[in-house]
Design a protein around this motif. Structure first.
Motif, PDB file in Angstrom:
ATOM      1  N   LEU A  12       0.921  -1.260  -0.204  1.00  0.00           N
ATOM      2  CA  LEU A  12       0.099   0.006  -0.062  1.00  0.00           C
ATOM      3  C   LEU A  12       0.881   0.969   0.050  1.00  0.00           C
ATOM      4  O   LEU A  12       1.773   1.163   0.646  1.00  0.00           O
ATOM      5  CB  LEU A  12      -0.860  -0.091   1.177  1.00  0.00           C
ATOM      6  CG  LEU A  12      -1.911   1.036   1.411  1.00  0.00           C
ATOM      7  CD1 LEU A  12      -2.935   1.315   0.452  1.00  0.00           C
ATOM      8  CD2 LEU A  12      -2.416   0.574   2.962  1.00  0.00           C
ATOM      9  N   PRO A  93      -6.018   2.273   1.162  1.00  0.00           N
ATOM     10  CA  PRO A  93      -6.290   1.364   2.395  1.00  0.00           C
ATOM     11  C   PRO A  93      -7.812   0.912   2.369  1.00  0.00           C
ATOM     12  O   PRO A  93      -8.017  -0.446   2.795  1.00  0.00           O
ATOM     13  CB  PRO A  93      -6.154   2.382   3.592  1.00  0.00           C
ATOM     14  CG  PRO A  93      -5.313   3.565   3.048  1.00  0.00           C
ATOM     15  CD  PRO A  93      -5.811   3.741   1.503  1.00  0.00           C
ATOM     16  N   HIS A 112      -9.266  -3.120   9.424  1.00  0.00           N
ATOM     17  CA  HIS A 112      -8.599  -1.857   9.658  1.00  0.00           C
ATOM     18  C   HIS A 112      -7.379  -2.067  10.666  1.00  0.00           C
ATOM     19  O   HIS A 112      -6.542  -1.503  10.375  1.00  0.00           O
ATOM     20  CB  HIS A 112      -9.642  -0.936  10.418  1.00  0.00           C
ATOM     21  CG  HIS A 112      -9.288   0.268  11.044  1.00  0.00           C
ATOM     22  ND1 HIS A 112      -9.000   0.541  12.237  1.00  0.00           N
ATOM     23  CD2 HIS A 112      -9.112   1.431  10.098  1.00  0.00           C
ATOM     24  CE1 HIS A 112      -8.397   1.644  12.417  1.00  0.00           C
ATOM     25  NE2 HIS A 112      -8.574   2.443  11.197  1.00  0.00           N
ATOM     26  N   VAL A 115      -4.395  -3.215   8.591  1.00  0.00           N
ATOM     27  CA  VAL A 115      -3.773  -1.960   7.715  1.00  0.00           C
ATOM     28  C   VAL A 115      -3.343  -1.128   8.646  1.00  0.00           C
ATOM     29  O   VAL A 115      -2.021  -0.728   8.350  1.00  0.00           O
ATOM     30  CB  VAL A 115      -4.804  -1.468   6.808  1.00  0.00           C
ATOM     31  CG1 VAL A 115      -4.277  -0.366   6.139  1.00  0.00           C
ATOM     32  CG2 VAL A 115      -5.453  -2.748   5.645  1.00  0.00           C
ATOM     33  N   GLN A 116      -3.856  -0.753   9.505  1.00  0.00           N
ATOM     34  CA  GLN A 116      -3.270   0.257  10.582  1.00  0.00           C
ATOM     35  C   GLN A 116      -2.121  -0.079  11.143  1.00  0.00           C
ATOM     36  O   GLN A 116      -1.156   0.709  11.356  1.00  0.00           O
ATOM     37  CB  GLN A 116      -3.972   0.726  11.649  1.00  0.00           C
ATOM     38  CG  GLN A 116      -3.998   1.884  12.388  1.00  0.00           C
ATOM     39  CD  GLN A 116      -5.113   3.028  12.073  1.00  0.00           C
ATOM     40  OE1 GLN A 116      -6.064   2.893  12.348  1.00  0.00           O
ATOM     41  NE2 GLN A 116      -4.423   4.319  11.867  1.00  0.00           N
ATOM     42  N   ARG A 119       0.489   0.812   8.464  1.00  0.00           N
ATOM     43  CA  ARG A 119       0.177   2.030   8.001  1.00  0.00           C
ATOM     44  C   ARG A 119      -0.466   2.877   8.920  1.00  0.00           C
ATOM     45  O   ARG A 119      -1.497   3.230   8.612  1.00  0.00           O
ATOM     46  CB  ARG A 119      -0.283   1.939   6.397  1.00  0.00           C
ATOM     47  CG  ARG A 119       0.219   3.289   5.576  1.00  0.00           C
ATOM     48  CD  ARG A 119      -0.444   3.224   4.240  1.00  0.00           C
ATOM     49  NE  ARG A 119      -0.123   4.419   3.540  1.00  0.00           N
ATOM     50  CZ  ARG A 119       1.040   4.707   2.850  1.00  0.00           C
ATOM     51  NH1 ARG A 119       2.109   3.876   3.040  1.00  0.00           N
ATOM     52  NH2 ARG A 119       1.381   5.625   2.202  1.00  0.00           N
ATOM     53  N   VAL A 122      -3.328   6.021   8.243  1.00  0.00           N
ATOM     54  CA  VAL A 122      -4.551   5.633   7.636  1.00  0.00           C
ATOM     55  C   VAL A 122      -5.784   6.593   7.756  1.00  0.00           C
ATOM     56  O   VAL A 122      -5.827   6.463   9.314  1.00  0.00           O
ATOM     57  CB  VAL A 122      -4.878   4.223   7.488  1.00  0.00           C
ATOM     58  CG1 VAL A 122      -6.318   4.112   6.870  1.00  0.00           C
ATOM     59  CG2 VAL A 122      -4.132   3.278   6.752  1.00  0.00           C
TER      60      VAL A 122
END
Length: 173
Positions: A12, A93, A112, A115-116, A119, A122
């Motif tokens: 990402l 995202p 969530h 991904v968080q 990154r 986000v």
């Protein structure tokens, strides 16, 4: 805000990473998902570019692309996939979270968090959260995230977190 690795073959980023041919080659990327209106798809041998021309506005219909993008990411068995938007904070995202829900069997709350962790910066817009909530409901028949809007004055007590995802509290303005 460089490249963030979500899985061994899923990355990402913002718009700068796909322009770096060395990085694309080093990561074995064979599919670039470009979720921008104005950034060009680079042309590299053996690398396909899927264009998702959606603006980063709450009214934009990013959810219309969740299934198609998830299917392409899942079907990219020959190499890595890079999903990017302008800053790598909202559109890309959201697309990655939709993929994780559909093909990795995780809830929106789990997607969530996943991904968080890779990154931390986000910040999806309110419209994309709503579309992900609808997608989660379609996939699983329920929602694991509650979205609260910041109250207008006078201030109210802070919103309660979801019982299923106590660490996730979304305040959208």
């Amino acid at each position: 805000m460089a490249l963030s690795q979500i899985t061994p073959t899923l990355f990402l980023s913002g718009a700068e990473a796909p322009m770096n041919a060395t990085l694309v080659s080093q990561k074995g990327i064979t599919l670039i998902v470009n979720a921008t209106l104005n950034h060009a798809c680079p042309t590299y041998p053996g690398v396909e570019c899927l264009r998702i021309p959606v603006s980063d506005l709450p009214s934009a219909r990013l959810g219309d692309h969740f299934d198609r993008v998830a299917e392409r990411i899942h079907g990219n068995r020959g190499g890595g996939t890079l999903v990017h938007c302008a800053a790598g904070m909202s559109r890309s995202p959201a697309l990655v979270m939709a993929y994780l829900m559909r093909y990795r069997g995780v809830t929106l709350c789990q997607a969530h968090r996943w991904v968080q962790e890779s990154r931390p910066y986000v910040r999806l817009n309110a419209g994309f959260w709503e579309q992900l909530l609808q997608y989660e409901r379609r996939l699983y028949g329920k929602n694991t995230v509650k979205v609260a809007r910041e109250p207008s004055p006078p201030p109210r007590p802070p919103p309660r977190t979801s019982r299923l995802c106590p660490q996730l509290k979304l305040i959208l303005t």
